[in-house]
Design a protein around this motif. Sequence first.
Motif, PDB file in Angstrom:
ATOM      1  N   ASN A   1      -9.635   1.066  -2.452  1.00  0.00           N
ATOM      2  CA  ASN A   1      -8.392   1.772  -2.139  1.00  0.00           C
ATOM      3  C   ASN A   1      -8.499   3.283  -2.311  1.00  0.00           C
ATOM      4  O   ASN A   1      -7.662   4.023  -1.800  1.00  0.00           O
ATOM      5  CB  ASN A   1      -7.262   1.273  -3.048  1.00  0.00           C
TER       6      ASN A   1
ATOM      7  N   ARG B   1       0.789   4.652  -2.282  1.00  0.00           N
ATOM      8  CA  ARG B   1       0.073   5.750  -1.620  1.00  0.00           C
ATOM      9  C   ARG B   1       1.006   6.825  -1.074  1.00  0.00           C
ATOM     10  O   ARG B   1       0.978   7.972  -1.532  1.00  0.00           O
ATOM     11  CB  ARG B   1      -0.770   5.197  -0.469  1.00  0.00           C
TER      12      ARG B   1
ATOM     13  N   HIS C   1       0.835  -1.216   0.000  1.00  0.00           N
ATOM     14  CA  HIS C   1       0.000   0.000   0.000  1.00  0.00           C
ATOM     15  C   HIS C   1       0.866   1.263   0.000  1.00  0.00           C
ATOM     16  O   HIS C   1       0.611   2.205  -0.752  1.00  0.00           O
ATOM     17  CB  HIS C   1      -0.917   0.009   1.224  1.00  0.00           C
TER      18      HIS C   1
END
Length: 453
Positions: free
Chosen positions: A293, A279, A275
Amino acid sequence: MTIRSTMLAAAALVALGTAAPAPLSAEEITLKVWTRADRSGPLRGGNIITAAEQLNRMLAAAGSDLQVKIDLFENNAKGFDADALDLMKAFAVDKGPDLYVAAHEWIGAFVEAGYALNLEDHIKANPEFYSDMIPSLWKSVEYKGARYGIPQDTEVRMFFYDKEMLRKIGKSEEFIEGLPGMVERGEFTIYDMTDLAKEVVDAGVAKYGIVHRPNVGPDFQMLMASFGFDPYDEEKGKLQASAKALNAFYDWLKYSVDAGVIPANMTSWSWDSVHASFRTERTAFIKFHGIWNVPAQMKARGLKGPEDYFRAIGWTHSPAAEKGGKPANLSHPIIYVVSPKSKYPELAAYLIGLASQPYLNTLHAVSTGHLPIKYSQLGMPEFVNEGWALRAAAPMLKYTTFMPNHAKVGQFNAIIYKGIQAVETGRLDPKEATSFVLDELESELGDEVILLD
Protein backbone atom coordinates in the motif's frame (compact mmCIF):
# COMPACT_ATOMS: atom_id res chain seq x y z
CA MET A 1 30.84 -37.21 -14.26
CA THR A 2 27.57 -36.58 -12.38
CA ILE A 3 25.56 -33.41 -12.81
CA ARG A 4 26.42 -32.33 -9.26
CA SER A 5 30.15 -32.91 -9.71
CA THR A 6 30.03 -31.03 -13.00
CA MET A 7 28.26 -28.10 -11.34
CA LEU A 8 30.75 -28.08 -8.48
CA ALA A 9 33.66 -28.20 -10.91
CA ALA A 10 32.15 -25.34 -12.88
CA ALA A 11 31.68 -23.25 -9.74
CA ALA A 12 35.22 -23.95 -8.59
CA LEU A 13 36.75 -23.07 -11.95
CA VAL A 14 34.80 -19.84 -12.19
CA ALA A 15 35.80 -18.90 -8.65
CA LEU A 16 39.48 -19.65 -9.25
CA GLY A 17 39.65 -18.25 -12.75
CA THR A 18 41.09 -21.55 -14.01
CA ALA A 19 41.32 -22.17 -17.73
CA ALA A 20 38.68 -24.57 -19.01
CA PRO A 21 39.73 -28.13 -19.83
CA ALA A 22 38.46 -30.09 -22.81
CA PRO A 23 34.68 -30.55 -22.96
CA LEU A 24 33.37 -33.12 -20.51
CA SER A 25 30.15 -33.99 -22.31
CA ALA A 26 27.72 -32.90 -24.99
CA GLU A 27 24.19 -32.88 -23.67
CA GLU A 28 21.17 -30.61 -23.26
CA ILE A 29 18.86 -31.06 -20.31
CA THR A 30 15.41 -29.47 -20.38
CA LEU A 31 13.68 -28.65 -17.11
CA LYS A 32 10.00 -27.80 -17.06
CA VAL A 33 9.04 -24.90 -14.80
CA TRP A 34 5.45 -24.05 -13.83
CA THR A 35 4.53 -20.60 -12.58
CA ARG A 36 1.43 -18.46 -12.54
CA ALA A 37 1.16 -15.57 -15.01
CA ASP A 38 1.09 -12.82 -12.41
CA ARG A 39 1.93 -9.12 -12.69
CA SER A 40 3.01 -9.18 -9.06
CA GLY A 41 5.80 -11.65 -9.82
CA PRO A 42 7.02 -11.91 -13.43
CA LEU A 43 10.54 -12.78 -12.24
CA ARG A 44 9.45 -15.79 -10.21
CA GLY A 45 9.85 -17.81 -13.38
CA GLY A 46 12.16 -15.32 -15.05
CA ASN A 47 14.82 -15.69 -12.37
CA ILE A 48 14.92 -19.45 -12.96
CA ILE A 49 15.69 -18.75 -16.62
CA THR A 50 18.43 -16.30 -15.58
CA ALA A 51 19.79 -18.86 -13.11
CA ALA A 52 20.00 -21.44 -15.92
CA GLU A 53 21.88 -18.96 -18.07
CA GLN A 54 24.31 -18.38 -15.21
CA LEU A 55 24.76 -22.11 -14.69
CA ASN A 56 25.38 -22.61 -18.42
CA ARG A 57 28.16 -20.02 -18.32
CA MET A 58 29.69 -21.85 -15.35
CA LEU A 59 29.46 -25.18 -17.17
CA ALA A 60 31.06 -23.70 -20.28
CA ALA A 61 33.87 -22.29 -18.15
CA ALA A 62 34.41 -25.78 -16.75
CA GLY A 63 34.78 -27.13 -20.27
CA SER A 64 31.45 -28.94 -20.34
CA ASP A 65 29.12 -28.99 -23.32
CA LEU A 66 26.24 -29.73 -20.95
CA GLN A 67 23.60 -27.01 -21.19
CA VAL A 68 20.38 -26.53 -19.25
CA LYS A 69 17.29 -25.31 -21.06
CA ILE A 70 14.17 -24.03 -19.30
CA ASP A 71 10.70 -24.78 -20.64
CA LEU A 72 8.60 -22.17 -18.81
CA PHE A 73 4.83 -22.56 -18.54
CA GLU A 74 2.87 -19.59 -17.20
CA ASN A 75 -0.60 -20.63 -16.10
CA ASN A 76 -3.45 -18.11 -16.48
CA ALA A 77 -5.25 -19.15 -13.30
CA LYS A 78 -7.02 -16.27 -11.53
CA GLY A 79 -5.37 -16.99 -8.18
CA PHE A 80 -2.90 -19.25 -6.42
CA ASP A 81 -5.60 -21.65 -5.24
CA ALA A 82 -6.87 -22.20 -8.77
CA ASP A 83 -3.30 -22.50 -9.98
CA ALA A 84 -2.50 -25.16 -7.37
CA LEU A 85 -5.53 -27.19 -8.41
CA ASP A 86 -4.46 -26.98 -12.07
CA LEU A 87 -0.99 -28.11 -11.07
CA MET A 88 -2.42 -31.07 -9.16
CA LYS A 89 -4.32 -32.11 -12.27
CA ALA A 90 -1.16 -31.87 -14.38
CA PHE A 91 0.74 -34.11 -11.96
CA ALA A 92 -2.14 -36.59 -11.90
CA VAL A 93 -1.74 -37.22 -15.64
CA ASP A 94 2.09 -37.28 -15.52
CA LYS A 95 2.46 -33.83 -17.04
CA GLY A 96 3.82 -32.11 -13.97
CA PRO A 97 6.91 -29.85 -14.06
CA ASP A 98 10.36 -30.41 -12.60
CA LEU A 99 9.97 -27.38 -10.35
CA TYR A 100 7.17 -24.96 -9.70
CA VAL A 101 6.00 -21.81 -7.94
CA ALA A 102 3.18 -22.02 -5.40
CA ALA A 103 1.56 -20.22 -2.48
CA HIS A 104 3.11 -21.63 0.69
CA GLU A 105 -0.14 -22.86 2.22
CA TRP A 106 -0.38 -25.54 -0.49
CA ILE A 107 2.87 -27.26 0.47
CA GLY A 108 1.16 -29.79 2.75
CA ALA A 109 -1.24 -30.86 0.01
CA PHE A 110 1.63 -31.28 -2.46
CA VAL A 111 3.65 -33.31 0.05
CA GLU A 112 0.75 -35.62 0.82
CA ALA A 113 0.13 -36.15 -2.91
CA GLY A 114 3.80 -37.00 -3.50
CA TYR A 115 4.54 -33.90 -5.57
CA ALA A 116 7.01 -32.05 -3.30
CA LEU A 117 10.60 -33.12 -2.65
CA ASN A 118 12.07 -32.99 0.87
CA LEU A 119 14.79 -30.33 0.55
CA GLU A 120 16.47 -30.73 3.94
CA ASP A 121 19.61 -32.36 2.48
CA HIS A 122 19.81 -29.80 -0.33
CA ILE A 123 19.51 -26.86 2.07
CA LYS A 124 22.15 -28.24 4.42
CA ALA A 125 24.52 -29.07 1.57
CA ASN A 126 24.36 -25.56 0.08
CA PRO A 127 24.86 -23.04 2.88
CA GLU A 128 26.18 -20.51 0.37
CA PHE A 129 22.60 -20.20 -0.88
CA TYR A 130 20.61 -20.37 2.34
CA SER A 131 22.67 -19.52 5.44
CA ASP A 132 21.42 -15.92 5.55
CA MET A 133 17.76 -16.68 4.85
CA ILE A 134 15.62 -14.71 7.31
CA PRO A 135 14.93 -17.56 9.79
CA SER A 136 11.23 -16.95 10.34
CA LEU A 137 10.55 -17.58 6.63
CA TRP A 138 11.53 -21.25 6.85
CA LYS A 139 8.33 -21.89 8.80
CA SER A 140 6.33 -21.16 5.68
CA VAL A 141 7.79 -24.16 3.80
CA GLU A 142 7.69 -26.70 6.63
CA TYR A 143 5.34 -29.63 6.76
CA LYS A 144 5.43 -32.04 9.68
CA GLY A 145 8.90 -30.88 10.66
CA ALA A 146 10.68 -30.91 7.29
CA ARG A 147 11.27 -28.24 4.65
CA TYR A 148 9.78 -28.98 1.24
CA GLY A 149 10.27 -25.62 -0.46
CA ILE A 150 12.39 -22.49 -0.66
CA PRO A 151 10.83 -19.07 0.11
CA GLN A 152 10.79 -17.00 -3.07
CA ASP A 153 9.34 -13.78 -1.70
CA THR A 154 7.27 -12.41 1.14
CA GLU A 155 5.46 -9.34 2.39
CA VAL A 156 4.14 -8.09 5.69
CA ARG A 157 0.64 -7.07 6.72
CA MET A 158 0.36 -4.73 9.67
CA PHE A 159 -1.42 -1.71 11.16
CA PHE A 160 -0.92 1.64 9.40
CA TYR A 161 -1.70 4.59 11.67
CA ASP A 162 -2.03 8.30 10.90
CA LYS A 163 0.53 10.23 12.93
CA GLU A 164 -0.95 13.62 12.04
CA MET A 165 -4.22 12.63 13.71
CA LEU A 166 -2.36 11.80 16.91
CA ARG A 167 -0.68 15.19 16.83
CA LYS A 168 -4.08 16.85 16.45
CA ILE A 169 -5.34 15.25 19.66
CA GLY A 170 -2.25 16.39 21.54
CA LYS A 171 -0.12 13.25 21.65
CA SER A 172 3.60 13.87 22.10
CA GLU A 173 6.21 12.94 19.50
CA GLU A 174 7.65 10.56 22.05
CA PHE A 175 4.35 8.70 22.22
CA ILE A 176 3.73 8.79 18.47
CA GLU A 177 7.16 7.49 17.51
CA GLY A 178 7.34 5.13 20.48
CA LEU A 179 4.06 3.35 19.79
CA PRO A 180 5.59 0.49 17.74
CA GLY A 181 8.14 -0.15 20.50
CA MET A 182 5.44 -0.25 23.16
CA VAL A 183 3.55 -2.79 21.06
CA GLU A 184 6.64 -4.95 20.61
CA ARG A 185 7.37 -4.89 24.37
CA GLY A 186 3.80 -5.88 25.19
CA GLU A 187 3.12 -2.58 26.95
CA PHE A 188 0.30 -1.49 24.60
CA THR A 189 -2.52 -3.96 23.97
CA ILE A 190 -5.06 -4.29 21.19
CA TYR A 191 -7.69 -2.94 23.59
CA ASP A 192 -5.41 0.06 24.17
CA MET A 193 -5.35 0.50 20.39
CA THR A 194 -9.13 0.57 20.26
CA ASP A 195 -9.22 3.11 23.10
CA LEU A 196 -6.66 5.28 21.31
CA ALA A 197 -8.68 5.11 18.10
CA LYS A 198 -11.78 6.11 20.07
CA GLU A 199 -9.94 9.19 21.36
CA VAL A 200 -9.21 10.20 17.77
CA VAL A 201 -12.83 9.64 16.68
CA ASP A 202 -14.35 11.34 19.74
CA ALA A 203 -12.16 14.38 19.09
CA GLY A 204 -13.65 14.69 15.61
CA VAL A 205 -10.27 14.13 13.93
CA ALA A 206 -11.34 10.86 12.27
CA LYS A 207 -14.71 9.45 11.29
CA TYR A 208 -13.53 5.85 11.62
CA GLY A 209 -11.07 4.49 14.14
CA ILE A 210 -10.07 1.23 12.44
CA VAL A 211 -10.89 -0.08 8.96
CA HIS A 212 -10.12 -3.50 7.55
CA ARG A 213 -10.58 -5.54 4.39
CA PRO A 214 -14.28 -5.88 3.46
CA ASN A 215 -14.11 -9.51 2.37
CA VAL A 216 -12.67 -12.91 3.19
CA GLY A 217 -8.91 -13.00 3.50
CA PRO A 218 -5.96 -13.96 5.69
CA ASP A 219 -5.39 -10.53 7.29
CA PHE A 220 -7.59 -11.33 10.29
CA GLN A 221 -5.25 -14.13 11.34
CA MET A 222 -2.76 -11.65 12.80
CA LEU A 223 -5.48 -10.16 15.00
CA MET A 224 -6.59 -13.60 16.09
CA ALA A 225 -2.97 -14.44 16.93
CA SER A 226 -3.09 -11.54 19.40
CA PHE A 227 -5.64 -13.59 21.35
CA GLY A 228 -3.62 -16.81 21.23
CA PHE A 229 -5.51 -18.31 18.29
CA ASP A 230 -3.22 -20.82 16.55
CA PRO A 231 -4.99 -22.19 13.44
CA TYR A 232 -2.65 -25.12 12.78
CA ASP A 233 -1.50 -28.33 14.43
CA GLU A 234 1.87 -28.76 12.73
CA GLU A 235 2.52 -32.26 14.00
CA LYS A 236 -0.78 -33.62 12.71
CA GLY A 237 -0.94 -31.37 9.65
CA LYS A 238 -4.49 -30.32 10.51
CA LEU A 239 -6.36 -27.07 11.01
CA GLN A 240 -7.49 -26.26 14.52
CA ALA A 241 -9.73 -23.75 16.28
CA SER A 242 -9.77 -22.75 19.93
CA ALA A 243 -13.21 -21.79 21.20
CA LYS A 244 -11.69 -19.67 23.97
CA ALA A 245 -9.36 -17.71 21.67
CA LEU A 246 -12.01 -17.27 18.97
CA ASN A 247 -14.53 -15.97 21.51
CA ALA A 248 -11.91 -13.53 22.84
CA PHE A 249 -11.28 -12.22 19.31
CA TYR A 250 -15.00 -11.75 18.68
CA ASP A 251 -15.31 -10.02 22.08
CA TRP A 252 -12.73 -7.47 20.94
CA LEU A 253 -14.54 -6.93 17.65
CA LYS A 254 -17.78 -6.19 19.53
CA TYR A 255 -15.93 -3.88 21.92
CA SER A 256 -14.49 -1.96 18.96
CA VAL A 257 -17.83 -1.69 17.14
CA ASP A 258 -19.66 -0.63 20.30
CA ALA A 259 -16.98 2.04 20.86
CA GLY A 260 -17.66 3.48 17.40
CA VAL A 261 -14.15 2.52 16.27
CA ILE A 262 -14.87 -0.21 13.68
CA PRO A 263 -17.89 0.59 11.46
CA ALA A 264 -20.74 -1.87 11.99
CA ASN A 265 -21.18 -2.15 8.22
CA MET A 266 -17.47 -2.62 7.51
CA THR A 267 -17.99 -5.95 5.75
CA SER A 268 -20.30 -4.30 3.19
CA TRP A 269 -17.80 -1.65 2.11
CA SER A 270 -16.04 -1.74 -1.26
CA TRP A 271 -12.26 -2.00 -1.48
CA ASP A 272 -12.21 1.49 -3.04
CA SER A 273 -13.95 2.88 0.04
CA VAL A 274 -11.51 1.15 2.40
CA HIS A 275 -8.47 2.48 0.55
CA ALA A 276 -9.90 6.01 0.18
CA SER A 277 -10.70 6.27 3.90
CA PHE A 278 -7.00 6.09 4.77
CA ARG A 279 -5.39 7.49 1.61
CA THR A 280 -7.34 10.33 0.02
CA GLU A 281 -10.31 11.13 2.24
CA ARG A 282 -8.25 10.53 5.40
CA THR A 283 -11.32 9.72 7.45
CA ALA A 284 -9.77 6.61 9.08
CA PHE A 285 -7.10 6.61 11.78
CA ILE A 286 -5.93 2.98 11.37
CA LYS A 287 -6.05 0.59 8.45
CA PHE A 288 -4.61 -2.90 8.59
CA HIS A 289 -3.41 -4.30 5.29
CA GLY A 290 -0.11 -4.88 3.44
CA ILE A 291 3.22 -3.19 2.72
CA TRP A 292 2.34 -2.88 -0.97
CA ASN A 293 0.00 0.00 0.00
CA VAL A 294 2.93 2.37 0.56
CA PRO A 295 3.33 3.69 -3.03
CA ALA A 296 -0.41 4.43 -3.30
CA GLN A 297 -0.39 6.12 0.11
CA MET A 298 2.51 8.33 -0.95
CA LYS A 299 0.86 9.29 -4.23
CA ALA A 300 -2.50 10.03 -2.62
CA ARG A 301 -0.99 12.19 0.11
CA GLY A 302 1.69 13.85 -2.00
CA LEU A 303 4.56 12.45 0.07
CA LYS A 304 8.00 12.77 -1.53
CA GLY A 305 10.24 10.26 0.24
CA PRO A 306 10.89 8.24 3.39
CA GLU A 307 11.23 11.27 5.65
CA ASP A 308 7.90 12.68 4.45
CA TYR A 309 6.26 9.29 4.67
CA PHE A 310 7.31 8.37 8.19
CA ARG A 311 6.43 11.86 9.42
CA ALA A 312 2.85 11.19 8.27
CA ILE A 313 2.31 7.44 8.71
CA GLY A 314 3.47 4.85 11.22
CA TRP A 315 3.44 1.05 11.25
CA THR A 316 2.91 -1.42 14.02
CA HIS A 317 2.12 -5.08 14.53
CA SER A 318 -1.25 -6.24 15.78
CA PRO A 319 -0.81 -5.71 19.55
CA ALA A 320 -1.17 -8.53 22.06
CA ALA A 321 -4.49 -8.88 23.84
CA GLU A 322 -2.89 -8.67 27.28
CA LYS A 323 0.02 -6.78 28.83
CA GLY A 324 3.28 -8.65 28.38
CA GLY A 325 1.96 -10.60 25.40
CA LYS A 326 3.56 -11.01 22.01
CA PRO A 327 2.38 -8.98 19.00
CA ALA A 328 1.89 -10.46 15.54
CA ASN A 329 1.74 -9.60 11.88
CA LEU A 330 1.12 -11.74 8.82
CA SER A 331 3.20 -12.73 5.80
CA HIS A 332 2.21 -14.72 2.74
CA PRO A 333 5.33 -16.11 1.06
CA ILE A 334 5.34 -17.54 -2.42
CA ILE A 335 7.71 -20.50 -2.69
CA TYR A 336 9.70 -22.68 -5.07
CA VAL A 337 9.12 -26.44 -4.95
CA VAL A 338 10.91 -29.36 -6.64
CA SER A 339 8.99 -32.37 -7.89
CA PRO A 340 10.32 -35.74 -6.66
CA LYS A 341 9.15 -37.10 -10.01
CA SER A 342 11.75 -35.01 -11.87
CA LYS A 343 14.56 -36.89 -13.62
CA TYR A 344 16.91 -34.18 -12.35
CA PRO A 345 15.67 -33.10 -8.89
CA GLU A 346 19.15 -32.11 -7.71
CA LEU A 347 19.66 -29.89 -10.72
CA ALA A 348 16.22 -28.31 -10.25
CA ALA A 349 16.99 -27.57 -6.61
CA TYR A 350 20.39 -26.10 -7.52
CA LEU A 351 18.74 -23.74 -10.00
CA ILE A 352 16.39 -22.57 -7.25
CA GLY A 353 19.44 -21.86 -5.11
CA LEU A 354 20.97 -19.77 -7.90
CA ALA A 355 17.67 -17.94 -8.49
CA SER A 356 17.52 -17.18 -4.76
CA GLN A 357 20.80 -15.28 -4.73
CA PRO A 358 20.54 -11.74 -3.35
CA TYR A 359 20.95 -9.94 -6.68
CA LEU A 360 18.26 -11.85 -8.57
CA ASN A 361 15.81 -11.93 -5.69
CA THR A 362 16.29 -8.20 -5.13
CA LEU A 363 15.41 -7.46 -8.76
CA HIS A 364 12.11 -9.24 -8.17
CA ALA A 365 11.44 -7.81 -4.71
CA VAL A 366 12.09 -4.14 -5.39
CA SER A 367 10.19 -4.14 -8.69
CA THR A 368 7.09 -5.79 -7.20
CA GLY A 369 6.91 -4.47 -3.63
CA HIS A 370 8.09 -7.58 -1.79
CA LEU A 371 10.37 -7.86 1.22
CA PRO A 372 13.85 -9.42 1.04
CA ILE A 373 14.17 -13.09 1.89
CA LYS A 374 17.79 -12.75 3.02
CA TYR A 375 19.62 -10.44 5.39
CA SER A 376 22.31 -9.80 2.78
CA GLN A 377 19.77 -8.08 0.53
CA LEU A 378 19.20 -5.28 3.04
CA GLY A 379 22.47 -3.60 2.11
CA MET A 380 22.02 -3.82 -1.65
CA PRO A 381 21.79 -0.45 -3.45
CA GLU A 382 18.37 -1.27 -4.92
CA PHE A 383 16.89 -1.75 -1.46
CA VAL A 384 18.68 1.24 0.04
CA ASN A 385 17.74 3.64 -2.77
CA GLU A 386 14.46 2.34 -4.16
CA GLY A 387 13.12 -0.20 -1.70
CA TRP A 388 13.45 1.87 1.48
CA ALA A 389 9.93 0.94 2.67
CA LEU A 390 10.60 -2.76 2.10
CA ARG A 391 13.92 -2.47 3.90
CA ALA A 392 12.25 -0.68 6.80
CA ALA A 393 9.58 -3.38 7.07
CA ALA A 394 12.00 -6.34 7.05
CA PRO A 395 12.62 -6.30 10.85
CA MET A 396 8.89 -6.83 11.34
CA LEU A 397 9.33 -10.39 10.06
CA LYS A 398 10.62 -11.28 13.54
CA TYR A 399 6.97 -11.25 14.68
CA THR A 400 5.38 -12.67 11.57
CA THR A 401 2.87 -15.48 11.29
CA PHE A 402 1.82 -17.53 8.28
CA MET A 403 -1.36 -19.14 7.12
CA PRO A 404 -1.50 -22.86 7.87
CA ASN A 405 0.13 -25.06 5.23
CA HIS A 406 -3.19 -26.70 4.52
CA ALA A 407 -5.16 -26.78 1.28
CA LYS A 408 -8.48 -25.94 2.98
CA VAL A 409 -7.31 -22.82 4.79
CA GLY A 410 -9.34 -20.67 2.39
CA GLN A 411 -12.52 -22.46 3.42
CA PHE A 412 -11.44 -22.20 7.08
CA ASN A 413 -10.96 -18.43 6.73
CA ALA A 414 -14.31 -18.03 4.98
CA ILE A 415 -16.16 -19.65 7.89
CA ILE A 416 -14.39 -17.50 10.48
CA TYR A 417 -15.27 -14.44 8.38
CA LYS A 418 -18.95 -15.32 8.70
CA GLY A 419 -18.49 -14.87 12.44
CA ILE A 420 -16.76 -11.51 11.90
CA GLN A 421 -19.71 -10.30 9.80
CA ALA A 422 -22.23 -11.55 12.35
CA VAL A 423 -20.52 -9.84 15.31
CA GLU A 424 -19.84 -6.53 13.57
CA THR A 425 -23.40 -6.21 12.27
CA GLY A 426 -24.84 -7.24 15.63
CA ARG A 427 -26.60 -10.29 14.22
CA LEU A 428 -24.87 -12.53 16.76
CA ASP A 429 -23.09 -11.83 20.03
CA PRO A 430 -19.50 -13.14 20.40
CA LYS A 431 -20.54 -16.32 22.20
CA GLU A 432 -23.21 -17.12 19.61
CA ALA A 433 -20.80 -16.38 16.76
CA THR A 434 -18.19 -18.67 18.28
CA SER A 435 -20.66 -21.53 18.59
CA PHE A 436 -21.91 -20.98 15.03
CA VAL A 437 -18.40 -20.90 13.55
CA LEU A 438 -17.25 -24.02 15.40
CA ASP A 439 -20.33 -25.89 14.21
CA GLU A 440 -19.68 -24.77 10.62
CA LEU A 441 -16.02 -25.76 10.81
CA GLU A 442 -16.89 -29.22 12.05
CA SER A 443 -19.66 -29.66 9.47
CA GLU A 444 -17.69 -28.44 6.45
CA LEU A 445 -14.14 -29.57 7.26
CA GLY A 446 -14.77 -32.71 9.27
CA ASP A 447 -11.58 -34.55 10.18
CA GLU A 448 -9.44 -31.77 8.69
CA VAL A 449 -10.08 -29.51 11.70
CA ILE A 450 -9.48 -30.08 15.41
CA LEU A 451 -11.79 -28.21 17.76
CA LEU A 452 -10.14 -27.16 21.02
CA ASP A 453 -11.50 -26.03 24.42
